[in-house]
Design an enzyme around this catalytic site. Structure first.
Site, short mmCIF file in Angstrom:
data_model
loop_
_atom_site.label_atom_id
_atom_site.label_comp_id
_atom_site.label_asym_id
_atom_site.label_seq_id
_atom_site.Cartn_x
_atom_site.Cartn_y
_atom_site.Cartn_z
N SER A 33 0.90 -1.05 -0.01
CA SER A 33 0.01 0.33 0.13
C SER A 33 1.00 1.16 0.00
O SER A 33 1.62 1.46 0.86
CB SER A 33 -0.95 0.25 1.35
OG SER A 33 -1.78 1.23 1.30
N HIS A 58 -1.46 -0.80 -4.18
CA HIS A 58 -2.72 -0.43 -3.54
C HIS A 58 -2.69 0.92 -3.21
O HIS A 58 -1.75 1.47 -2.77
CB HIS A 58 -2.97 -1.30 -2.25
CG HIS A 58 -4.22 -0.98 -1.64
ND1 HIS A 58 -5.36 -1.67 -2.00
CD2 HIS A 58 -4.64 -0.20 -0.55
CE1 HIS A 58 -6.22 -1.29 -1.04
NE2 HIS A 58 -6.10 -0.56 -0.27
N ASP A 67 -4.80 4.06 -1.68
CA ASP A 67 -6.11 4.39 -0.81
C ASP A 67 -6.27 6.03 -1.20
O ASP A 67 -5.65 7.03 -0.91
CB ASP A 67 -5.41 4.34 0.49
CG ASP A 67 -5.43 3.13 1.13
OD1 ASP A 67 -6.25 2.24 0.77
OD2 ASP A 67 -4.32 2.54 1.90
N MET A 117 -8.93 8.85 0.07
CA MET A 117 -9.90 9.23 1.04
C MET A 117 -10.37 10.52 1.06
O MET A 117 -9.58 11.36 0.67
CB MET A 117 -8.97 9.18 2.66
CG MET A 117 -8.37 7.82 2.90
SD MET A 117 -7.59 7.57 4.41
CE MET A 117 -6.71 5.93 4.16
N HIS A 136 -8.34 1.93 -4.15
CA HIS A 136 -9.41 1.70 -2.90
C HIS A 136 -10.09 2.91 -2.36
O HIS A 136 -9.50 3.83 -1.88
CB HIS A 136 -8.68 1.22 -1.88
CG HIS A 136 -9.68 0.82 -0.37
ND1 HIS A 136 -8.89 0.77 0.77
CD2 HIS A 136 -10.95 1.04 -0.32
CE1 HIS A 136 -10.03 0.68 1.50
NE2 HIS A 136 -10.97 0.81 0.85
N MET A 152 -12.08 5.34 -0.69
CA MET A 152 -12.76 5.39 0.87
C MET A 152 -13.37 6.85 0.73
O MET A 152 -13.04 7.83 1.28
CB MET A 152 -11.95 5.60 1.78
CG MET A 152 -11.46 4.07 2.10
SD MET A 152 -9.87 3.99 3.03
CE MET A 152 -8.91 4.09 1.72
N MET A 185 -12.26 -5.03 5.01
CA MET A 185 -11.17 -4.22 6.10
C MET A 185 -10.89 -4.93 7.38
O MET A 185 -12.03 -5.45 7.77
CB MET A 185 -11.92 -3.04 6.20
CG MET A 185 -11.92 -2.03 5.03
SD MET A 185 -10.21 -1.88 4.08
CE MET A 185 -9.35 -0.97 5.33
N PHE A 237 -6.18 5.30 8.53
CA PHE A 237 -4.67 5.36 8.86
C PHE A 237 -3.98 3.91 8.72
O PHE A 237 -4.49 2.89 9.16
CB PHE A 237 -4.55 5.94 10.26
CG PHE A 237 -5.04 7.15 10.62
CD1 PHE A 237 -4.32 8.60 10.08
CD2 PHE A 237 -6.27 7.40 10.94
CE1 PHE A 237 -5.01 9.73 10.22
CE2 PHE A 237 -6.91 8.65 10.86
CZ PHE A 237 -6.30 9.77 10.51
N GLY A 238 -2.74 4.09 8.35
CA GLY A 238 -1.76 2.74 8.22
C GLY A 238 -1.38 2.46 9.66
O GLY A 238 -1.68 3.33 10.55
N GLY A 239 -1.07 1.36 9.98
CA GLY A 239 -0.29 1.13 11.18
C GLY A 239 -1.24 0.70 12.36
O GLY A 239 -0.72 0.62 13.58
N ASP A 245 -7.01 -5.92 4.28
CA ASP A 245 -6.32 -4.49 4.15
C ASP A 245 -6.37 -4.26 5.57
O ASP A 245 -7.68 -3.77 6.13
CB ASP A 245 -7.21 -3.65 3.13
CG ASP A 245 -6.44 -2.32 3.11
OD1 ASP A 245 -5.50 -2.20 3.63
OD2 ASP A 245 -7.07 -1.47 2.35
N GLY A 285 0.72 -2.33 4.11
CA GLY A 285 1.34 -0.76 4.09
C GLY A 285 2.64 -0.89 5.10
O GLY A 285 3.83 -0.91 4.49
C1 DX5 Z 1 -6.21 1.76 5.86
C2 DX5 Z 1 -5.94 1.66 4.25
C3 DX5 Z 1 -4.77 0.80 4.36
C4 DX5 Z 1 -3.63 1.14 4.70
C5 DX5 Z 1 -3.03 -0.17 5.42
O1 DX5 Z 1 -7.22 2.73 5.85
O2 DX5 Z 1 -7.14 1.21 3.45
O3 DX5 Z 1 -4.97 0.21 2.74
O4 DX5 Z 1 -2.68 1.31 3.57
O5 DX5 Z 1 -1.99 0.18 6.32
P1 DX5 Z 1 -1.27 -1.06 7.30
O6 DX5 Z 1 -0.83 -2.29 6.41
O7 DX5 Z 1 -0.09 -0.11 7.84
O8 DX5 Z 1 -2.17 -1.14 8.10
ZN ZN Z 2 -6.92 0.52 1.60
#
Ligand code: DX5
Ligand code: ZN
Length: 218
Positions: free
Chosen positions: A9, A34, A36, A38, A67, A69, A138, A144-146, A176, A198
């Site tokens: 991602s 991927h 994202d 938003m 993706h 959102m 999901m 957010f990532g992480g 994801d 990600g």
């Molecule tokens: C979250 C995103 C993910 C994100 C995942 O809202 O849709 O695609 O990049 O990040 P990780 O792998 O760090 O959870």
């Molecule tokens: Zn995503």
């Protein structure tokens, strides 16, 4: 069933040098990335727009797994298809003509996908399963990532995989959020085949080793 596919991602990539992040993925021999999108409403964050995707397109041969959102994803399908998306996934939660949007994505030459938030039951997408190329479950709340992987999503993945098997369908089952080598293996056991990563990918000290490690997920 599709063989396991690792999909980095770009949200966790270098936002000042997105083309370099995409090139890293391509050099490792991975076919998909991927992206994202938003809108600050559907998910509490802002990321990229169609202009970013269009700017990346000439720099990469990767399959762009986009993706959305967004509260009103149907309004942006054309823009992302024109920008060079190869797959476009839309959420089931907002109210709009889901079947129409999914058909439109295919008519524009892209693969379509339907996405479920953690709080949305599998049944919400069940009537659409015959009309999709991908279902994205999901495993975190979008934004957010992480974040930590939601293990309570495993039964939902298994349920959708069961419907796919029983009906002889062949859509991809993507996960994801919080995906690393361990959680990917858990999702694989439940029936997932397409694994967005990600932070675990771009945060790995050795991307090659991470990618080779993923190859052990059977
Ligand atoms: C979250 C995103 C993910 C994100 C995942 O809202 O849709 O695609 O990049 O990040 P990780 O792998 O760090 O959870
Ligand atoms: Zn995503």
């Amino acid at each position: 069933m599709h063989p396991p596919l690792l999909v980095p991602s770009i949200l966790a990539g270098n936002h000042a040098r997105l083309a370099d992040s995409a090139a890293l993925v391509e050099h490792l021999g991975l076919p998909w990335i991927h992206i994202d999108i938003m809108d600050g409403h559907f998910a509490p964050n802002l990321t990229f727009g169609p202009g970013t995707v269009a700017a990346l397109r000439p720099a990469s041969k990767l399959f762009f797994d986009v993706h959305l959102m967004l509260d009103e994803p149907h309004r942006y399908i054309e823009a992302f298809a024109r920008a060079g998306a190869n797959g476009i996934s839309v959420h089931i939660e907002p109210g709009y003509d889901h079947a129409g949007a999914l058909a439109r994505i295919r008519a524009l030459g892209c693969q379509n996908g339907i996405v479920l938030n953690p709080g949305t039951p599998a049944e919400a997408v069940e009537p659409l399963l015959g009309a999709v190329d991908l279902v994205l479950v999901m495993t975190v709340q979008p934004g957010f990532g992480g974040q930590a992987f939601r293990r309570d999503m495993l039964p939902k993945i298994a349920r959708i995989a069961g419907w796919r098997r029983d009906r002889g369908l062949d859509f991809r089952l993507e996960v994801d959020g919080g995906i690393d080598l361990g959680t990917a293996a858990e999702c694989r056991a439940a029936g997932a085949d397409t694994f967005v990563a990600g932070s675990a990918f771009f945060g790995a000290t050795d991307l090659g080793a991470f990618t080779r490690g993923f190859a052990q997920v059977k």
